[in-house]
Design an enzyme around this catalytic site. Sequence first.
Site, PDB file in Angstrom:
ATOM      1  N   ASP A  18       0.778  -1.147  -0.164  1.00 39.13           N
ATOM      2  CA  ASP A  18       0.113   0.159  -0.098  1.00 39.13           C
ATOM      3  C   ASP A  18       0.709   1.381  -0.007  1.00 39.13           C
ATOM      4  O   ASP A  18       1.899   1.401   0.541  1.00 39.13           O
ATOM      5  CB  ASP A  18      -1.027  -0.189   1.313  1.00 39.13           C
ATOM      6  CG  ASP A  18      -1.942   0.949   1.143  1.00 39.13           C
ATOM      7  OD1 ASP A  18      -2.373   1.501   0.095  1.00 39.13           O
ATOM      8  OD2 ASP A  18      -2.366   1.573   2.267  1.00 39.13           O
ATOM      9  N   ASN A  66     -11.159  -2.640  -4.674  1.00 40.99           N
ATOM     10  CA  ASN A  66     -10.285  -1.839  -5.604  1.00 40.99           C
ATOM     11  C   ASN A  66     -11.194  -1.336  -7.077  1.00 40.99           C
ATOM     12  O   ASN A  66     -10.714  -0.600  -7.592  1.00 40.99           O
ATOM     13  CB  ASN A  66      -8.783  -2.145  -5.657  1.00 40.99           C
ATOM     14  CG  ASN A  66      -7.800  -2.079  -4.489  1.00 40.99           C
ATOM     15  OD1 ASN A  66      -7.105  -3.108  -4.441  1.00 40.99           O
ATOM     16  ND2 ASN A  66      -8.403  -1.138  -3.798  1.00 40.99           N
TER      17      ASN A  66
HETATM   18  C1  IPE Z   1      -5.436  -2.563   0.320  1.00 37.51           C
HETATM   19  O1  IPE Z   1      -5.081  -1.379   0.125  1.00 37.51           O
HETATM   20  C2  IPE Z   1      -5.478  -3.442  -1.021  1.00 37.51           C
HETATM   21  C3  IPE Z   1      -3.992  -3.501  -1.461  1.00 37.51           C
HETATM   22  C4  IPE Z   1      -3.001  -2.971  -1.092  1.00 37.51           C
HETATM   23  C5  IPE Z   1      -4.204  -4.218  -2.753  1.00 37.51           C
HETATM   24  P1  IPE Z   1      -6.226  -0.137   0.088  1.00 37.51           P
HETATM   25  O2  IPE Z   1      -5.417   0.982  -0.364  1.00 37.51           O
HETATM   26  O3  IPE Z   1      -7.275  -0.738  -1.103  1.00 37.51           O
HETATM   27  O4  IPE Z   1      -6.948  -0.144   1.275  1.00 37.51           O
HETATM   28  P2  IPE Z   1      -7.836   1.071   1.985  1.00 37.51           P
HETATM   29  O5  IPE Z   1      -8.644   1.683   1.064  1.00 37.51           O
HETATM   30  O6  IPE Z   1      -6.805   1.824   2.648  1.00 37.51           O
HETATM   31  O7  IPE Z   1      -8.300   0.293   3.468  1.00 37.51           O
HETATM   32  C1  IPE Z   2      -1.779   0.051  -3.097  1.00 37.44           C
HETATM   33  O1  IPE Z   2      -1.406   1.529  -3.211  1.00 37.44           O
HETATM   34  C2  IPE Z   2      -2.049  -0.525  -4.533  1.00 37.44           C
HETATM   35  C3  IPE Z   2      -3.580  -1.017  -4.737  1.00 37.44           C
HETATM   36  C4  IPE Z   2      -4.347  -0.832  -3.792  1.00 37.44           C
HETATM   37  C5  IPE Z   2      -3.679  -1.276  -5.992  1.00 37.44           C
HETATM   38  P1  IPE Z   2      -2.847   2.464  -3.343  1.00 37.44           P
HETATM   39  O2  IPE Z   2      -3.105   2.673  -4.507  1.00 37.44           O
HETATM   40  O3  IPE Z   2      -3.920   2.225  -2.377  1.00 37.44           O
HETATM   41  O4  IPE Z   2      -2.135   3.957  -2.525  1.00 37.44           O
HETATM   42  P2  IPE Z   2      -2.569   4.959  -1.361  1.00 37.44           P
HETATM   43  O5  IPE Z   2      -3.086   4.156  -0.395  1.00 37.44           O
HETATM   44  O6  IPE Z   2      -3.699   5.419  -2.406  1.00 37.44           O
HETATM   45  O7  IPE Z   2      -1.412   5.839  -1.265  1.00 37.44           O
HETATM   46 MG    MG Z   3      -4.198   2.369  -0.194  1.00 37.52          MG
END
Ligand code: IPE
Ligand code: IPE
Ligand code: MG
Length: 237
Positions: A18, A66
């Site tokens: 993340d 997602n």
């Molecule tokens: C969790 O991260 C999913 C992945 C890293 C694939 P998210 O960014 O989707 O989670 P939230 O929205 O912060 O809970």
């Molecule tokens: C994790 O990074 C990747 C996926 C969830 C696919 P994020 O895209 O959630 O990154 P932040 O949390 O917005 O910084």
């Molecule tokens: Mg995220």
Amino acid sequence: MALSEAVSPPRHIAIIMDGNGRWAKNRGLPRTAGHAAGAETFRRIANHCRALGVEYLTVYAFSTENWKRSEEEIAGIMRLLGNYLHEALRDMEKNRVRFRFFGDLTRLSPELQKLCQEAQTASSDYDVQVNFCLNYGGRDEIVRACRRFAREVAEGKRQPEELTEAMLSGYLYSADVPDPELIIRPSGEMRTSNFLLWQSAYSEFVFMNVLWPDFGPADLDAAIAEYHRRNRRFGGV
Ligand code: IPE
Ligand code: IPE
Ligand code: MG
């Protein structure tokens, strides 16, 4: 002292990759650039895990939630996954990593589903295992397991009373994989976001204040060192 000199790593490490979006935003770049940087980090960390002797690495790449993101961002993530799988298939003999996919792949494009299938089949004889969680949700995984069991009961193959924790584990995507001893979440968020809900019952969680694209081998070593400082009691004393 390098960690590899000090202690053996856990058998199974899971990572919630993340912070890609924030990493890109901090640089005035589109979110997809963050995902591209995150994919590079994954390559580096997977190599480091292999060098340390980690047997299973499970990574959260795309959750069932997602899909709420923009079409553009989703397409960018899927393109990066496709690129990675092409590369993995090309370098399979060199890397010798066994690929598995946790999640409902039927929602992915037919091309991506085919690549996942190919990667899984072509790598089935290797030892070090990477589990890619794609369109994965912990609750969804448990619901699917329950449906499978219920179907077998309806067909007269099983009795409701037969169901044990071990048997339910066998219906999950992770059926033959030991539970992760260590789950790492970079990016500063302290939640599971629907990752490995069943399997994490006794996992040690390490939350780190670094965005995934900036996460390096030293951060993994630090998480493992933190894991070794924990006193795992499993309900005992
Ligand atoms: C969790 O991260 C999913 C992945 C890293 C694939 P998210 O960014 O989707 O989670 P939230 O929205 O912060 O809970
Ligand atoms: C994790 O990074 C990747 C996926 C969830 C696919 P994020 O895209 O959630 O990154 P932040 O949390 O917005 O910084
Ligand atoms: Mg995220």
